[in-house]
Design an enzyme around this catalytic site. Structure first.
Site, short mmCIF file in Angstrom:
data_model
loop_
_atom_site.label_atom_id
_atom_site.label_comp_id
_atom_site.label_asym_id
_atom_site.label_seq_id
_atom_site.Cartn_x
_atom_site.Cartn_y
_atom_site.Cartn_z
N PHE A 100 0.85 -1.17 0.00
CA PHE A 100 0.00 0.00 0.00
C PHE A 100 0.90 1.23 0.00
CE2 PHE A 100 -2.35 3.55 1.69
CZ PHE A 100 -3.51 3.50 0.94
N ASP A 136 9.63 2.91 1.62
CA ASP A 136 8.45 3.72 1.94
C ASP A 136 8.22 3.64 3.44
OD1 ASP A 136 5.94 4.75 2.42
OD2 ASP A 136 4.99 3.82 0.69
N LYS A 168 2.97 11.54 6.70
CA LYS A 168 2.11 11.35 7.87
C LYS A 168 2.63 12.08 9.10
CE LYS A 168 -0.21 7.18 6.23
NZ LYS A 168 -1.41 7.88 5.76
#
Length: 417
Positions: free
Chosen positions: A159, A244, A273
């Site tokens: 994801f 990531d 984030k």
């Protein structure tokens, strides 16, 4: 579990709750919001630290932390102060001009991660898209891959976001169905399978792009040595290793970066984030000079990327991480989380994976779906989120106390009973 007593509440906030309750607000969203989310039926109006409050004044312990965007809790005083201070001075210039906050942000983020250069963006998906572009440019300019032939190797069940290019290499049909035609140039191999990755890498490969821990897939932690093996393979084959760390990075796993659990330094890190402190969207591609140095003026950009407000908040986030306090908290409290979940195995939990303050918990399907367990937890005053099937994710703010964490585990046990 007892929630802290609310110490202040403005008349305006009380009036708003009295005017439109949770159910009315949820119903009002239906006709005017695109239905791309299925939230739990709670309407958050206020938050502080590890706790949120709905419009009726009910309080809940936040065990999701905005998918790690709230690593430092809601409205951390140092981050709020940095935002307020910058709001009174300057919020946006665009990169058409320099601003006085960007250099320090880039310097300190590069130093924190052990990298050379920073490409500031906004959202996590933008960071991933930027990483893809940088890898391809590097492949053509530095590696010498023929134009238009660069490939990137990724892992199944990944994801990385939901833009068109990113869903092109997703294996989640919910994210893909109805959005083709897809972007070519990606090869998907099983996660945690070095042999499959080796077979997929060839002279056209620009990069291997993986999550050090797969979050959306259920906090899937690879075998010891996998990340080191990826690093060795990419060096030997002459391609980039892009990690990531948008969910896994910035303290979540007990280290600044999840790759630090092995002696691994990727060529490029993707961050987001938590970098925005739960206040503004901030992301970044951080990498070696010879990689990010392939970009030239006009080849990539973002109006809001590197804006002064984002840089001020991002610098305050880096300052919190420079102390090591939050990494230590995640490691120490992660033991409480792990031990508590171990005690629930066989009592409704069939298995779990955890690292630091991050866990994927597999619930006995006979007891309900992940969504149903999350709804039961909500009724117990705890907010969490399901992922696939009967798996739920736990990722509380790193500011959570041991008492609060034990209370959440007790609520989970009750929800499973």
């Amino acid at each position: 579990m007892t929630a802290p007593v609310r110490t202040e509440d403005s008349q305006e906030a009380r009036g708003s709750r009295e005017t439109r309750g949770s159910q009315e607000l949820i119903r009002a969203e239906g006709p005017v919001l695109a239905h791309n989310y299925h939230p739990l039926p709670v309407v958050v109006a206020r938050a502080e630290g590890t706790w949120v409050e709905d419009v009726e004044g009910r309080r809940y312990l936040d065990m999701l932390a905005g998918y790690s965007a709230l690593n430092f809790g809601h409205r951390h005083p140092a981050l709020i102060e940095a935002a307020h201070r910058q709001l009174d001075r300057l919020t946006l210039t665009s990169r058409a001009f320099h601003n006085d906050r960007l250099a320090e942000f880039a310097e300190r983020l590069a130093a924190l991660t052990g990298m050379d250069m920073v490409l500031p963006m906004n959202t996590g998906a933008e960071a991933v898209e930027s990483g893809v572009k940088v890898a391809r440019k590097w492949a053509y300019d530095i590696k010498g891959v023929p134009a238009g032939r660069a490939t990137i190797v990724v892992a199944a069940d990944n994801f990385h976001g939901r833009t068109t290019t990113i869903v092109s290499f997703s294996t989640d049909e919910t994210a893909r169905a109805g959005f083709g035609p897809f972007t070519p140039g990606f090869r998907v191999v099983p996660y945690n399978d070095l042999a499959a990755m080796e077979a997929a890498v060839d002279e056209t490969t620009a990069a291997v792009l993986i999550e050090p821990i797969q979050g959306e897939a259920g906090v899937i932690i690879p075998d010891d040595g996998y990340l080191a093996g990826v690093r060795e393979l990419t060096r030997r084959k002459g391609c980039l290793f892009i990690a990531d760390e948008i969910q896994s990075g910035l303290g979540r796993t007990g280290r600044t970066l999840a790759v630090e659990h092995e002696p691994v330094v990727p060529d490029v890190l993707l961050l987001g984030k938590a970098l925005g402190g739960g206040i503004v969207p901030v992301s970044a591609v951080v990498g070696r000079r010879e990689v990010l140095g392939v970009l030239h003026p006009g080849e990539h950009g973002s109006t809001f990327g590197g804006n002064p407000l984002a840089a001020a908040v991002g610098t305050a986030v880096v300052e919190l991480l420079e102390t090591g306090e939050f990494q230590r908290r995640a490691a120490e409290l992660g033991v409480i989380l792990r031990d508590g979940l171990t005690g629930l195995v066989g009592k409704g939990v069939v298995g779990f994976r955890s690292r630091g303050l991050w866990a994927g918990v597999d619930i006995d399907p006979a007891l309900g779906t992940g969504r149903e367990i999350s709804e039961r937890l909500m009724r117990e005053g705890v907010l969490a989120k399901d992922t696939h099937g009967s798996t739920i994710r736990l990722a509380p703010p790193l500011t959570i106390t041991g008492e609060e964490l034990r209370g959440a585990l007790a609520a989970l046990e009750k929800a499973l009973g």
